[in-house]
Write a protein that holds these residues in place. Structure first.
Motif, PDB file in Angstrom:
ATOM      1  N   ARG A  68       0.845  -1.197   0.000  1.00 55.75           N
ATOM      2  CA  ARG A  68       0.000   0.000   0.000  1.00 55.75           C
ATOM      3  C   ARG A  68       0.880   1.248   0.000  1.00 55.75           C
ATOM      4  N   CYS A  70       2.865   4.458   1.033  1.00 53.73           N
ATOM      5  CA  CYS A  70       3.511   4.776   2.301  1.00 53.73           C
ATOM      6  C   CYS A  70       3.360   6.274   2.572  1.00 53.73           C
ATOM      7  N   LEU A  71       3.985   6.712   3.646  1.00 50.44           N
ATOM      8  CA  LEU A  71       3.901   8.132   3.987  1.00 50.44           C
ATOM      9  C   LEU A  71       4.861   8.948   3.107  1.00 50.44           C
ATOM     10  N   ARG A  73       7.812  11.383   2.340  1.00 48.91           N
ATOM     11  CA  ARG A  73       9.042  11.475   3.125  1.00 48.91           C
ATOM     12  C   ARG A  73       9.131  12.761   3.956  1.00 48.91           C
ATOM     13  N   VAL A  76       7.448  12.049   7.038  1.00 42.97           N
ATOM     14  CA  VAL A  76       8.181  11.074   7.854  1.00 42.97           C
ATOM     15  C   VAL A  76       9.286  11.770   8.645  1.00 42.97           C
ATOM     16  N   LEU A  77       9.997  12.679   7.955  1.00 45.21           N
ATOM     17  CA  LEU A  77      11.164  13.292   8.573  1.00 45.21           C
ATOM     18  C   LEU A  77      10.834  14.552   9.371  1.00 45.21           C
ATOM     19  N   ASP A  84      18.301  15.187   7.050  1.00 47.76           N
ATOM     20  CA  ASP A  84      18.942  15.905   5.946  1.00 47.76           C
ATOM     21  C   ASP A  84      18.076  15.882   4.692  1.00 47.76           C
ATOM     22  N   GLN A  86      16.632  13.359   3.509  1.00 46.50           N
ATOM     23  CA  GLN A  86      16.543  11.981   3.017  1.00 46.50           C
ATOM     24  C   GLN A  86      16.471  10.981   4.163  1.00 46.50           C
ATOM     25  N   ALA A  87      17.280  11.256   5.187  1.00 53.45           N
ATOM     26  CA  ALA A  87      17.411  10.284   6.254  1.00 53.45           C
ATOM     27  C   ALA A  87      17.373  10.963   7.620  1.00 53.45           C
ATOM     28  N   PHE A  88      17.116  10.143   8.645  1.00 54.93           N
ATOM     29  CA  PHE A  88      17.249  10.621  10.022  1.00 54.93           C
ATOM     30  C   PHE A  88      18.740  10.727  10.305  1.00 54.93           C
ATOM     31  N   LEU A  89      19.130  11.739  11.050  1.00 61.96           N
ATOM     32  CA  LEU A  89      20.544  11.858  11.401  1.00 61.96           C
ATOM     33  C   LEU A  89      20.722  11.571  12.887  1.00 61.96           C
ATOM     34  N   VAL A  90      21.697  10.736  13.172  1.00 61.77           N
ATOM     35  CA  VAL A  90      21.994  10.395  14.567  1.00 61.77           C
ATOM     36  C   VAL A  90      23.495  10.553  14.784  1.00 61.77           C
ATOM     37  N   PRO A  91      23.922  10.664  16.042  1.00 59.38           N
ATOM     38  CA  PRO A  91      25.363  10.752  16.281  1.00 59.38           C
ATOM     39  C   PRO A  91      26.067   9.541  15.675  1.00 59.38           C
ATOM     40  N   ARG A  92      27.288   9.732  15.261  1.00 60.34           N
ATOM     41  CA  ARG A  92      28.054   8.670  14.629  1.00 60.34           C
ATOM     42  C   ARG A  92      28.058   7.401  15.494  1.00 60.34           C
ATOM     43  N   ILE A  93      27.722   6.284  14.845  1.00 56.93           N
ATOM     44  CA  ILE A  93      27.710   5.023  15.577  1.00 56.93           C
ATOM     45  C   ILE A  93      29.093   4.403  15.425  1.00 56.93           C
TER      46      ILE A  93
ATOM     47  N   ASN B  37      13.881   6.094   3.245  1.00 59.78           N
ATOM     48  CA  ASN B  37      12.692   6.516   3.993  1.00 59.78           C
ATOM     49  C   ASN B  37      11.486   6.868   3.122  1.00 59.78           C
ATOM     50  N   SER B 137      25.654   9.474  11.555  1.00 61.88           N
ATOM     51  CA  SER B 137      25.104   8.353  10.816  1.00 61.88           C
ATOM     52  C   SER B 137      23.714   8.714  10.311  1.00 61.88           C
TER      53      SER B 137
END
Lengths: 95, 468
Positions: A68, A70-71, A73, A76-77, A84, A86-93, B37, B137
């Protein structure tokens, strides 16, 4: 059953909670009470009783395999603290 | 003690993405390679209040795998939450199966190793993907909620080589079952390895180390071999193997400890309150069709007369099995075509198994022309090559390339007579016993016929005319 502050710290860490020393003390006491209650429950003889994993043994309703929409983007963000476009940003893993 | 005095004990856990159209608990598409996403919804984003709804096809594929490997299919299995924190896991838990999985027991047939036992197969959802950069990341949740089966093997493997053979056999089986695409690079078939060592001859298992991030068959061997040696050295130097998760670094060819995950090993499983138990009636399980596994197809091919080596080549790629089936006719001859002309064309990039230009049944038309003497065996090969390249009807290829042999008795006889008329002395010598001159006559005739004369028919004609 008593629970010490080291155990509270461990559980808090697993849940990513930052607790102050006062909170650690308070939760150690509260969790101790919860565990005491569990100990009382454990005294009940339940041999021969199937463990209940779900209230009301309804069979799982299943969905047909159809994809079906989707949401969008942006939506979503939108609520992410950092992104950014396009994607969620998190501290460097670091591994 | 040297490495040879230790026995490695290896068990593999394989995560295989199921080939459903939609995710396991929501209707988002599972297709690979979409912009980050864009295939997400409140369920797979883990937004508060969203509830999972189970995909029937994912369950059916798990049943299919279970039946194929002879597992017990549980009439009632339950869902569990596996709790851990990681950026690619939006809910903070993964919906999996823990105490009561859908399949238990069973075994995977592995050529050369007999069978390798399975502990269980359970259903679960995949996590998202982290893209690491210097500054931070990125998290892409398109993969979040893609259905997986985790196939847990018994620790019956004794070398890196055996582990790799088991993985290859398992992967091919899942492809045959049509439930996984076997793509290691894209991560749709992933493997973790549990490795321990013990002195040879002893029974007690050593402390096991879990290896993660192994995404090719070569790396499986490398990672396990490195780890075996590392553990033996550790013991040799008087140390102890620590139970831990180690990551394989494929650039350096080493495994290293993943400290960040050590504490997270406390997963605090509990029954998933959002999903009722999964009920699979024996009637449903019985209705699920199981395609043939690779070893069964191999047996069938060899029994029908196909040479072992050819059968193995064909079985290694289900697309070749399909072409072989569609070529039809004599199985041995069809196999020779598949591992001969077709394999050559594929190697030389003249054919793409994913998009064949020809209809395999047309191969039989070429054979018919060859058997009738219209095509020499060399010409038949040429027609097959062109058929594979262009898909043109064989009769048209023969015509366009002028490959038809001259078998017509009248036409051949005229040429034979002409050759004999101008080779009087050779004919005398032949009659006097120099029989190897037959080749000379046939050669002369072939020259005249531009190589298209039927050599058998020419032989016969010359012999008859020369009184043999």
């Amino acid at each position: 059953m008593a629970i010490d502050r080291a155990q509270v710290r461990h559980v808090a860490r697993l849940s990513r909670l930052a607790l102050s020393p006062e909170e650690e003390e308070r939760f150690a006491a509260q969790l101790g009470h919860v565990l005491e209650y569990i100990e009382r429950l454990k005294a009940i003889d339940v041999s021969g009783v199937e463990p209940l994993s779900f209230a009301g043994e309804a069979s799982s309703p299943m969905r047909e395999d159809l994809s079906r929409p989707c949401l969008p983007r942006e939506k979503v963000l939108a609520q992410a603290p950092e992104q950014d476009g396009q994607a969620f940003l998190v501290p460097r893993i670091i591994e | 003690m040297p490495v040879a005095d230790f026995e490695p004990v290896i068990g593999l856990e394989v995560h295989a993405q199921l080939l459903t159209r939609s995710k396991i608990f929501c209707g988002c598409s599972t297709s690979f390679g979409a912009p980050p996403n864009t295939q997400v919804c409140p369920v797979c984003l883990g937004l508060p209040g969203a509830l999972p709804s189970l995909n029937r096809a994912a369950v059916e594929m798990a049943i299919k795998a279970g039946k194929a490997f002879g597992c017990r299919i549980a009439e009632r299995s339950i869902w569990a939450r596996k709790n851990y924190f990681y950026p690619d896991l939006p809910k903070g838990y993964q919906i999996s199966q823990y105490e009561l999985p859908i399949c238990s027991g069973g075994a995977v047939p592995v050529p050369g190793l007999g069978t390798i036992g399975l502990t269980r197969i359970h259903l679960e959802e995949d996590a998202g993907k982290n893209i690491h950069a210097e500054s931070g990341s990125q998290v892409d949740l398109n993969r979040s909620g893609v259905p997986l089966i985790e196939i847990v093997g018994e620790p019956q493997l004794r070398s890196a080589e055996e582990a790799s053979e088991y993985l290859k056999a398992l992967r091919l089986s899942l492809i045959y079952l049509g439930i996984n695409d076997g793509n290691l690079e894209e991560g749709s078939f992933r493997c973790d390895a549990n490795v321990s060592v013990r002195p040879r001859g002893t029974q007690k298992l050593g402390t096991r180390v879990e290896l993660k991030n192994i995404n090719s068959f070569r790396f499986v061997r490398q990672a396990i071999e490195y780890e075996i040696e590392r553990q033996v050295k550790e013991i040799e130097s008087g140390g102890k193997v620590l139970q831990q998760t180690r990551l394989f670094d494929n650039e350096k060819g080493v495994t290293r400890s993943m400290r960040s995950k050590e504490e997270a090993n406390d997963y605090r499983y509990f029954p998933e309150p959002d999903l009722p138990p999964l009920l699979v009636s024996p009637e449903w399980a019985a209705k699920v069709q199981v395609p043939k596994l690779p070893h069964e197809v191999l047996d069938e091919l060899t029994r029908s007369g196909v040479a072992q080596a050819d059968a193995r080549t064909i079985v290694a790629d289900p697309r070749l099995v399909e072409v072989h089936r569609r070529v039809g006719g004599d199985p041995r001859r069809a196999a020779l075509f598949v591992v001969g002309e077709l394999a050559r064309a594929v190697n030389e990039k003249e054919a793409d198994l994913a998009a064949l230009k020809f209809e395999p049944a047309q191969v039989a038309e070429v054979w018919k022309l060859q058997d009738a003497g219209t095509l020499s065996s060399t010409a038949a090969k040429e027609v097959l090559a062109e058929l594979i390249r262009s898909g043109k009807p064989p009769a048209r290829i023969v015509q366009e390339k002028g490959l038809a042999q001259v078998s017509d008795a009248g036409a051949l006889e005229a040429v034979v007579d002409a050759v004999l008329a101008r080779s009087v002395s050779e004919a005398e010598k032949y009659k006097a016993g120099k029989k190897n001159l037959l080749g000379f006559f046939v050669g002369q005739a072939m020259k005249e016929l531009k190589g298209k004369g039927n050599p058998g028919a020419l032989n016969e004609l010359f012999k008859r005319k020369l009184g043999d």
